[in-house]
Scaffold this active site. Structure first.
Site, PDB file in Angstrom:
ATOM      1  N   HIS A 268       0.813  10.037   7.838  1.00  0.00           N
ATOM      2  CA  HIS A 268       1.816   8.985   7.596  1.00  0.00           C
ATOM      3  C   HIS A 268       2.215   9.009   6.129  1.00  0.00           C
ATOM      4  O   HIS A 268       1.637   9.757   5.337  1.00  0.00           O
ATOM      5  CB  HIS A 268       1.242   7.610   7.943  1.00  0.00           C
ATOM      6  CG  HIS A 268       0.055   7.208   7.098  1.00  0.00           C
ATOM      7  ND1 HIS A 268      -1.238   7.466   7.467  1.00  0.00           N
ATOM      8  CD2 HIS A 268      -0.026   6.605   5.889  1.00  0.00           C
ATOM      9  CE1 HIS A 268      -2.066   7.021   6.532  1.00  0.00           C
ATOM     10  NE2 HIS A 268      -1.354   6.489   5.555  1.00  0.00           N
TER      11      HIS A 268
ATOM     12  N   HIS B  37      -0.714   3.173  12.187  1.00  0.00           N
ATOM     13  CA  HIS B  37       0.585   3.287  11.508  1.00  0.00           C
ATOM     14  C   HIS B  37       1.087   4.719  11.481  1.00  0.00           C
ATOM     15  O   HIS B  37       0.325   5.665  11.376  1.00  0.00           O
ATOM     16  CB  HIS B  37       0.593   2.664  10.109  1.00  0.00           C
ATOM     17  CG  HIS B  37      -0.397   3.245   9.130  1.00  0.00           C
ATOM     18  ND1 HIS B  37      -1.562   3.836   9.488  1.00  0.00           N
ATOM     19  CD2 HIS B  37      -0.357   3.303   7.776  1.00  0.00           C
ATOM     20  CE1 HIS B  37      -2.219   4.236   8.400  1.00  0.00           C
ATOM     21  NE2 HIS B  37      -1.509   3.931   7.352  1.00  0.00           N
TER      22      HIS B  37
ATOM     23  N   HIS C 247       2.301   7.044  -1.331  1.00  0.00           N
ATOM     24  CA  HIS C 247       1.424   8.174  -1.014  1.00  0.00           C
ATOM     25  C   HIS C 247       1.817   8.851   0.295  1.00  0.00           C
ATOM     26  O   HIS C 247       2.510   8.274   1.123  1.00  0.00           O
ATOM     27  CB  HIS C 247      -0.053   7.757  -0.969  1.00  0.00           C
ATOM     28  CG  HIS C 247      -0.425   6.844   0.168  1.00  0.00           C
ATOM     29  ND1 HIS C 247      -0.544   5.488   0.026  1.00  0.00           N
ATOM     30  CD2 HIS C 247      -0.724   7.099   1.471  1.00  0.00           C
ATOM     31  CE1 HIS C 247      -0.906   4.941   1.178  1.00  0.00           C
ATOM     32  NE2 HIS C 247      -1.013   5.901   2.082  1.00  0.00           N
TER      33      HIS C 247
ATOM     34  N   HIS D 168     -10.321   0.507   4.203  1.00  0.00           N
ATOM     35  CA  HIS D 168      -9.293  -0.522   4.186  1.00  0.00           C
ATOM     36  C   HIS D 168      -9.622  -1.599   5.212  1.00  0.00           C
ATOM     37  O   HIS D 168     -10.114  -1.277   6.288  1.00  0.00           O
ATOM     38  CB  HIS D 168      -7.947   0.038   4.660  1.00  0.00           C
ATOM     39  CG  HIS D 168      -7.326   1.037   3.774  1.00  0.00           C
ATOM     40  ND1 HIS D 168      -7.010   0.797   2.471  1.00  0.00           N
ATOM     41  CD2 HIS D 168      -6.922   2.300   4.021  1.00  0.00           C
ATOM     42  CE1 HIS D 168      -6.433   1.865   1.959  1.00  0.00           C
ATOM     43  NE2 HIS D 168      -6.374   2.799   2.866  1.00  0.00           N
TER      44      HIS D 168
ATOM     45  N   TYR E 157      -7.978   7.906  -2.290  1.00  0.00           N
ATOM     46  CA  TYR E 157      -6.672   8.129  -2.904  1.00  0.00           C
ATOM     47  C   TYR E 157      -6.840   9.024  -4.112  1.00  0.00           C
ATOM     48  O   TYR E 157      -7.775   8.858  -4.898  1.00  0.00           O
ATOM     49  CB  TYR E 157      -6.029   6.809  -3.331  1.00  0.00           C
ATOM     50  CG  TYR E 157      -5.574   6.004  -2.151  1.00  0.00           C
ATOM     51  CD1 TYR E 157      -4.428   6.360  -1.459  1.00  0.00           C
ATOM     52  CD2 TYR E 157      -6.308   4.923  -1.716  1.00  0.00           C
ATOM     53  CE1 TYR E 157      -4.022   5.640  -0.350  1.00  0.00           C
ATOM     54  CE2 TYR E 157      -5.902   4.196  -0.609  1.00  0.00           C
ATOM     55  CZ  TYR E 157      -4.764   4.557   0.062  1.00  0.00           C
ATOM     56  OH  TYR E 157      -4.363   3.852   1.157  1.00  0.00           O
TER      57      TYR E 157
ATOM     58  N   GLU F 160      -3.501  10.762   0.107  1.00  0.00           N
ATOM     59  CA  GLU F 160      -4.633  10.070   0.710  1.00  0.00           C
ATOM     60  C   GLU F 160      -5.252  10.990   1.747  1.00  0.00           C
ATOM     61  O   GLU F 160      -4.551  11.744   2.413  1.00  0.00           O
ATOM     62  CB  GLU F 160      -4.147   8.775   1.409  1.00  0.00           C
ATOM     63  CG  GLU F 160      -5.254   8.044   2.180  1.00  0.00           C
ATOM     64  CD  GLU F 160      -4.758   6.844   2.997  1.00  0.00           C
ATOM     65  OE1 GLU F 160      -3.604   6.856   3.470  1.00  0.00           O
ATOM     66  OE2 GLU F 160      -5.540   5.891   3.159  1.00  0.00           O
TER      67      GLU F 160
HETATM   68 FE   LIG Z   1      -2.155   5.450   3.850  1.00  0.00          FE
END
Ligand SMILES: [Fe+2]
Ligand code: FES
Lengths: 99, 314
Positions: free
Chosen positions: B150, B206, B220, B252, B261, B271
């Site tokens: 993503h 996502h 990112h 997260h 990251y 990432e």
């Molecule tokens: Fe991400």
């Protein structure tokens, strides 16, 4: 090792001539210059060299430092190593993403 | 029938040789094509299409465009029309505009980011093939990323001028492109200002995400790994390669993802992301993170934000 003096805050740290101005600061855990990508792309570590000489190492994003600025001693602290005692002014800012 | 997944992202790099070292030795991608303009195309071992990352030589870092692959040409035609109906101009790019890629439709998101859709790209196959495949290839390098997962884009927001292109993007992605929202971060009085938006078009938490910022840009691009252990190994690879790590391995709250990251040699944030967290479904209630818990939303263990993470982007 060369002394690096921040003109406005009178902070000082020692930086080797084989490391960048920013890497030397990060290694000591100091925070006087904003730290981002450490790779010349994000521009937060932008400084003006007031006194002393540096050697440029690596490419700097032209979005953040123009050729004109560079000719006046403005550069990214992650892309320059000290060749002598340095005095500099921090120009870069952490512009905040909203949160 | 519609969007399937992120197809590729095109980003600017300042030193191609250094960039290639990074994307090959640290991420573990392979170069599959270099064009006459010096643009380099790479793929991960578990991807079958010819490329998922395009590196373009430049004097700055940052985002060029992101492209999503759709199911077929019929979906491409239909989605192009939906984008037009939404009031956004669409440009048709003939097959071959990008090497080994079919025709594309090109438009700008409300945030100004260039986006493309395409239905066809040359298939090279994964590095383990499709007949009795082994679980991983023998020549895996670096972190051995499976796929480009993503991207997170910074969208211009200025509450004083009433501008919030993050919300504009959200509406556009949901109405025109049929994405659905999985998680959001809200701040301000009664949580009236949305500052982060996570959108899916699959069963992943996502497929694209947006955060609000003073100017639009790239936060990112993210590569998928299998497990927490792979995240640890990826961090070891980064240390060995002296990669600049922005945020060391953590989790997260949002998406439950396990993460690192770090920056590529031009300063574009990458990432590595593991754990698909949960199965995203269109009828799953939207997850909301509130202002007082925003630290834990981003970095679940410490609950505190990392300054460079929330301020630095290209
Ligand atoms: Fe991400
Ligand atoms: S820290 Fe990003 S340009 Fe120096």
């Amino acid at each position: 090792m060369h002394a690096v003096l921040l003109a406005e805050t009178s902070e000082e740290y020692l930086c080797g001539s084989a490391e960048t101005l920013l890497a030397g600061m990060v290694r000591l855990g100091r925070k006087c210059i904003p730290v981002g990508c450490v790779n010349g792309g994000c521009g937060v570590c932008k400084v003006a060299i007031v006194k002393g000489s540096v050697r440029k190492c690596g490419l700097m994003s032209r979005v953040h430092v123009s050729e004109e600025e560079e000719s006046h001693g403005v550069l990214l602290a992650c892309r320059a190593t000290p060749m002598s005692e340095i005095e500099l002014k921090v120009i870069g800012k952490m512009k905040k993403i909203i949160w | 029938m519609g969007v399937m997944r992120i197809g590729h992202i095109s980003i600017k790099v300042m030193d191609m040789a250094e960039a290639l070292k990074h994307y090959q030795n640290v991420i573990g991608m392979k170069v599959t094509h270099t064009d006459a303009g010096g643009n380099v195309y790479l793929k991960c071992w578990d991807e079958w299409d010819k490329y998922s990352v395009i590196l373009t030589p430049s004097n700055q870092a940052g985002f060029n465009h992101v492209a999503y692959k759709v199911t077929d040409d019929f979906a491409l035609v239909r989605l192009a029309q939906k984008v037009r109906d939404y009031g956004i101009e669409v440009e048709e790019l003939p097959a071959g505009t990008l090497p080994d890629c079919g025709r594309m439709v090109k438009f700008n998101m409300p945030s100004g980011h260039e986006m493309r859709l395409f239905a066809e790209k040359d298939i090279l196959g994964t590095d383990v093939g499709s007949t009795n495949p082994d679980p991983w290839p023998d020549d895996m390098r670096g972190a051995g990323a499976h796929w480009l997962d993503h991207c997170l884009l910074v969208c211009e927001m200025d509450p004083e001028r009433g501008v919030n292109t993050l919300v504009d993007n959200k509406h556009f992605f949901i109405k025109a492109l049929n994405f659905f929202e999985t998680e959001q971060v809200v701040v301000g009085p009664n949580g009236s200002i949305q500052i982060a938006c996570f959108l899916s078009h699959s069963s992943k938490p996502h497929d694209i995400a947006f955060v609000a910022g003073p100017t639009s840009g790239l936060h990112h691009l993210s590569f998928f790994l299998d497990s927490w252990h792979d995240i640890l190994k990826a961090a070891d690879v980064m240390a060995k390669n002296r990669t600049r790590i922005d945020v060391a391995p953590t989790r997260h709250g949002i998406t439950r993802g396990e993460t690192i990251y770090f920056f590529d040699p031009s300063g574009n944030r990458n990432e590595t992301f593991a754990g698909l967290g949960y199965q995203a479904q269109r009828d799953k209630p939207l997850i909301t993170w509130t202002e007082d818990q925003v630290g834990r939303a981003i970095f679940y263990h410490t609950g505190s934000l990392v300054e460079s993470f929330t301020t630095v982007y290209t």
